[in-house]
Design a protein around this motif. Structure first.
Motif: not given
Length: 96
Positions: A58-65
């Motif tokens: 999801g978006e949150d995981e992508y932003r964190r990475l």
């Protein structure tokens, strides 16, 4: 202190130039259409290259990475050292 900027509108506006002067920061503007002179461009290129194979939930995981990758890339002084050697050292020799 010296700050190198591209010609993005908020970088060249009167308020930015005035505030930089108040803080004792000298602004150096890169020529228009010269991404090879912009020190952030190699970071963006590497970030795109390293993030393209990522599979996320999801978006949150992508932003964190992306945040982690950006931090890792910008901690490497090789980007800055290479850029300074190629572009800024000659400029500094001219003004100093």
């Amino acid at each position: 202190m010296l700050l190198v900027l591209d010609n993005f509108s908020s970088h060249v506006c009167k308020h930015t130039r005035k505030r930089a002067h108040e803080l004792g920061i000298d602004l150096v503007f890169l020529p228009v259409g010269s991404p090879d002179l912009n020190p952030i461009e190699p970071v963006w290129k590497s970030l795109k290259w390293e993030s393209s194979p990522l599979i996320v939930n999801g978006e949150d995981e992508y932003r964190r990475l992306l945040d982690e990758l950006f931090d890792q890339l910008t901690e490497k002084l090789s980007f800055a050292a290479s850029w300074i050697d190629n572009h800024l050292s000659g400029f500094l020799n001219k003004i100093c």
